[in-house]
Design an enzyme around this catalytic site. Structure first.
Site, PDB file in Angstrom:
ATOM      1  N   THR A 141      11.664  30.454  11.137  1.00  0.00           N
ATOM      2  CA  THR A 141      13.208  30.280  10.630  1.00  0.00           C
ATOM      3  C   THR A 141      13.335  30.696   9.556  1.00  0.00           C
ATOM      4  O   THR A 141      12.461  31.213   8.739  1.00  0.00           O
ATOM      5  CB  THR A 141      13.079  28.721  10.604  1.00  0.00           C
ATOM      6  OG1 THR A 141      12.774  28.131  11.991  1.00  0.00           O
ATOM      7  CG2 THR A 141      14.460  28.174  10.002  1.00  0.00           C
ATOM      8  N   ARG A 195      24.071  25.474  16.021  1.00  0.00           N
ATOM      9  CA  ARG A 195      22.855  25.322  16.835  1.00  0.00           C
ATOM     10  C   ARG A 195      22.923  25.909  18.164  1.00  0.00           C
ATOM     11  O   ARG A 195      24.215  25.372  18.557  1.00  0.00           O
ATOM     12  CB  ARG A 195      22.585  23.668  16.750  1.00  0.00           C
ATOM     13  CG  ARG A 195      21.291  23.239  17.359  1.00  0.00           C
ATOM     14  CD  ARG A 195      19.988  23.596  16.670  1.00  0.00           C
ATOM     15  NE  ARG A 195      18.917  22.935  16.800  1.00  0.00           N
ATOM     16  CZ  ARG A 195      17.665  23.499  16.640  1.00  0.00           C
ATOM     17  NH1 ARG A 195      17.537  24.452  16.033  1.00  0.00           N
ATOM     18  NH2 ARG A 195      16.782  22.666  17.025  1.00  0.00           N
ATOM     19  N   SER A 237      17.124  19.191  15.852  1.00  0.00           N
ATOM     20  CA  SER A 237      16.146  20.228  14.780  1.00  0.00           C
ATOM     21  C   SER A 237      16.020  19.302  13.524  1.00  0.00           C
ATOM     22  O   SER A 237      16.033  18.276  13.288  1.00  0.00           O
ATOM     23  CB  SER A 237      17.526  21.237  14.155  1.00  0.00           C
ATOM     24  OG  SER A 237      17.094  21.843  13.088  1.00  0.00           O
ATOM     25  N   SER A 238      15.076  20.272  12.727  1.00  0.00           N
ATOM     26  CA  SER A 238      14.505  19.615  11.392  1.00  0.00           C
ATOM     27  C   SER A 238      15.269  20.245  10.174  1.00  0.00           C
ATOM     28  O   SER A 238      14.702  20.161   8.994  1.00  0.00           O
ATOM     29  CB  SER A 238      12.925  19.634  11.392  1.00  0.00           C
ATOM     30  OG  SER A 238      12.278  19.144  12.230  1.00  0.00           O
ATOM     31  N   ASP A 273      12.717  22.753  21.298  1.00  0.00           N
ATOM     32  CA  ASP A 273      13.103  21.669  20.542  1.00  0.00           C
ATOM     33  C   ASP A 273      13.597  20.290  21.036  1.00  0.00           C
ATOM     34  O   ASP A 273      13.916  19.385  20.492  1.00  0.00           O
ATOM     35  CB  ASP A 273      14.133  22.209  19.297  1.00  0.00           C
ATOM     36  CG  ASP A 273      13.212  22.735  18.227  1.00  0.00           C
ATOM     37  OD1 ASP A 273      11.926  22.704  18.046  1.00  0.00           O
ATOM     38  OD2 ASP A 273      14.100  23.398  17.244  1.00  0.00           O
ATOM     39  N   GLY A 325      10.101  25.975   8.635  1.00  0.00           N
ATOM     40  CA  GLY A 325       8.510  25.241   8.524  1.00  0.00           C
ATOM     41  C   GLY A 325       8.630  24.253   9.850  1.00  0.00           C
ATOM     42  O   GLY A 325       7.738  23.616   9.753  1.00  0.00           O
ATOM     43  N   GLY A 326       9.594  24.352  10.533  1.00  0.00           N
ATOM     44  CA  GLY A 326       9.621  23.147  11.731  1.00  0.00           C
ATOM     45  C   GLY A 326       9.730  21.947  11.167  1.00  0.00           C
ATOM     46  O   GLY A 326      10.462  21.498  10.350  1.00  0.00           O
TER      47      GLY A 326
HETATM   48  O1  DON Z   1      15.291  23.540  14.216  1.00  0.00           O
HETATM   49  C1  DON Z   1      13.899  23.266  13.978  1.00  0.00           C
HETATM   50  O2  DON Z   1      13.810  22.421  13.306  1.00  0.00           O
HETATM   51  C2  DON Z   1      13.127  24.344  14.357  1.00  0.00           C
HETATM   52  N1  DON Z   1      13.358  25.229  15.530  1.00  0.00           N
HETATM   53  C3  DON Z   1      12.717  25.265  13.137  1.00  0.00           C
HETATM   54  C4  DON Z   1      11.744  26.120  13.391  1.00  0.00           C
HETATM   55  C5  DON Z   1      10.985  26.769  11.986  1.00  0.00           C
HETATM   56  O3  DON Z   1      11.357  26.331  11.065  1.00  0.00           O
HETATM   57  C6  DON Z   1       9.916  27.665  12.328  1.00  0.00           C
HETATM   58  N2  DON Z   1       9.618  28.146  10.766  1.00  0.00           N
HETATM   59  N3  DON Z   1       8.735  28.411  10.400  1.00  0.00           N
END
Ligand code: DON
Length: 566
Positions: A379, A107, A450-451, A421, A471-472
């Site tokens: 992502t 990360r 993070s997720s 984040d 997908g955040g």
């Molecule tokens: O680490 C995380 O949770 C976010 N930065 C992930 C971002 C993400 O999945 C964007 N995708 N669509």
């Protein structure tokens, strides 16, 4: 979804003197997304057909899952620049053929000069444009350190694994229709964020089949090929990153780059029925949330409720609500803050959390608070399985599409905007609507929560499911739903990925559904009192399922995702 090359590309190829027979052989010009493959030896599933093919070619040459993962990851940094990256970071969860499980954390970190209130103005208001775009949004990249940490488990020389990415950057590849659309959408931002021209903009609009050639990125990849990790964190590339920072008031320094290291952590492991789940620990919230959610449904006999009935969706929504309430309150980088992980995933605590669950009635995020504990869109995910029994699950990110939109001049790669984040200010939602507090406040060298949830499920000790998604904040819920679809509802791999998904994250108190979610169930949920909101696609889940030595790999229908195997 199939996608075929356009005439633009044919014209380009003839202009450089290739015959049509050569054209047919040249996979960088003529390719389509393959959504499903059944095979017996090994498989790669990723967000882009060219990257999946690079990885599969390595498996066919005798490489193991780590070799293929590294080659796929580097290829994604070229052919999927919206999320594949060398300027971002990620996580790997892996199962070795000898039975060992690994979690690798690469990360991004907050730079040494970062500080808790760096995104607040003098009146204390959050300046989210600074945490989300441009130079100041970038955390210290971890991707290349991660790839070299993955090399510990690889069997082929690094030079062989990086060469396909170099070739793709140097010679170019034909972009897909979705990529052309995205590059056109972000054109203005690329121009605004970058002083000099980048590979990602041109005078006329991008079309499917246009060639994306990235010479500067190719030169950076060659430095990494020749000098290893130092080819990125020291020397020419590091100098170019620091010069880029100085151009745009960024704060990443030479010292940040030299001190960055990836970290092996103990994977988060738990059992559900006859399955053993291996997933990502902190600083991802994903694994903890999935464990909490799986345990909260475990006594509820969800299988009998059947897939996507109002009863099943309501139960899953309520466990999502409770897990996300805890996320904002308790979770942060364990190297900096104390997190009561054992309590959060304990049966007694989770039983207590579900005490006020009422079937048939919508819960409330005003009434549901984080639990009581007495203790001081971009992502990308990819999965690899080899014939030796190694399984690799990696999620990597720049944060949103094309990250900070800042391309390192002379080095050709995009920097992340991962600083968003962090909890920029307690209670202020980030770009995914996630809120946090001191646990996830900015501090020098700290990793932002993070997720991302790369996950592997074992059955009788052998890999059974390899999965993950972008997908955040929807990542843990998508992984949760995919696992429940297979392990509780007995669904096939294809449907488990592609059937409509839904998402609740405590705040805002809304139940988000994909557009193809069944209307009758939506109505029943509304009658229970849920605020149901249709939204765009939830995740792009990649999945490999192994059944009696037969491998099924699925690329999500929601993008150009592609499954390859042999
Ligand atoms: O680490 C995380 O949770 C976010 N930065 C992930 C971002 C993400 O999945 C964007 N995708 N669509």
């Amino acid at each position: 979804m199939t996608w075929k090359i356009t005439f633009t590309c044919l014209a380009f190829i003839f202009s450089v003197g290739r015959s049509s027979a050569q054209l047919k052989r040249d996979y960088t010009f003529n390719y389509a997304s393959q959504k499903k493959v059944n095979c017996h030896n090994g498989a790669v599933v990723s967000a882009h057909p060219l990257a999946s093919r690079v990885g599969t070619a390595i498996l066919k040459k005798g490489g193991n899952a780590f070799d293929a993962a590294i080659a796929t990851q580097l290829a994604l940094a070229v052919v999927y620049p919206g999320a594949g990256n060398i300027g971002g970071g990620g996580f790997m969860v892996a199962h070795l053929k000898d039975g060992k499980n690994i979690a690798l954390d690469y990360r991004e970190k907050a730079p040494i000069l970062a500080s808790r209130d760096m995104y607040l103005d003098s009146a204390g208001n959050a300046q989210l444009h600074l945490s989300q775009d441009g130079h100041l949004a970038a955390g210290v990249p971890g991707a290349i350190a991660g790839i070299f940490a993955e090399m510990k488990y690889a069997s082929l020389p690094f030079k062989k694994l990086i060469q396909p990415a170099i070739d793709l950057a140097e010679n170019g590849f034909a972009i897909t229709a979705a990529q052309a659309k995205a590059l056109n959408e972000y054109r203005d931002e690329f121009l605004q964020r970058n002083g000099s021209p980048t590979a990602f903009t041109k005078d006329d609009p991008w079309k499917a089949g246009d060639m994306l050639i990235q010479k500067e990125l190719s030169a950076t990849l060659k430095r990494i090929r020749d000098k290893g990790q130092k080819g990125f964190y020291e020397g020419e590339t590091a100098k170019l990153i620091v010069a880029e920072m100085q151009r745009g008031k960024g704060i990443i320094t030479m010292a940040d780059l030299q001190h960055y290291s990836a970290k092996e952590r103990d994977a988060l492991e738990f059992d559900h029925k006859k399955f053993h789940i291996i997933t990502m620990p902190l600083p991802s919230s994903g694994g903890i949330l999935v464990e909490q959610m799986m345990k909260m449904i475990s006594e509820k006999k969800i299988a009998k409720m059947k897939f996507q009935t109002a009863a099943a969706v309501q139960l899953m929504t309520e466990v999502e609500r409770r897990a996300f309430a805890d996320r904002g309150e308790f979770l942060g980088d364990p190297d900096f803050v104390k997190v009561p992980v054992e309590t959060l995933v304990s049966d007694a605590y989770l039983k207590e959390r579900m005490k006020d669950f009422e079937p048939g009635k919508a819960g409330s995020s005003t009434l549901t608070k984080p639990g009581h504990i007495k203790e001081s869109e971009q992502t990308t995910h990819f999965c690899v399985l080899d014939k030796f029994g190694n399984a690799v699950s990696i999620t990597t990110t720049l944060n949103d599409s094309y990250g900070s939109k800042t391309v390192v001049t002379g080095a050709g790669f995009i920097l992340n905007d991962e600083m968003d984040d962090f909890s920029v200010k307690p209670g202020v939602p980030n770009m995914y609507g996630a809120i946090g507090n001191d646990k996830n406040a900015i501090a020098p060298g700290k990793r932002m929560l993070s997720s991302m949830t790369p996950t592997i499920v074992l059955k009788k000790g052998e890999p059974y499911i390899i999965t993950g998604t972008p997908g955040g904040t929807t990542i843990p819920t998508s992984v949760f739903q995919t696992l429940v679809n297979i392990m509780e509802f007995g669904m096939n791999a294809d449907d488990a990925v592609n059937k409509p998904k839904f998402h609740h994250q405590w705040l805002p108190d809304s139940l988000y559904i994909e557009k193809d979610f069944p209307v009758t169930i939506q109505k029943q949920l509304e009658q229970m009192g849920y605020k149901v909101k249709p939204r765009s696609a939830i995740g792009r889940t990649e999945l490999i399922l192994i059944k009696r030595r037969s491998i099924i790999a699925i690329g999500d229908k929601r993008g150009d995702d592609d499954a390859e195997g042999y």
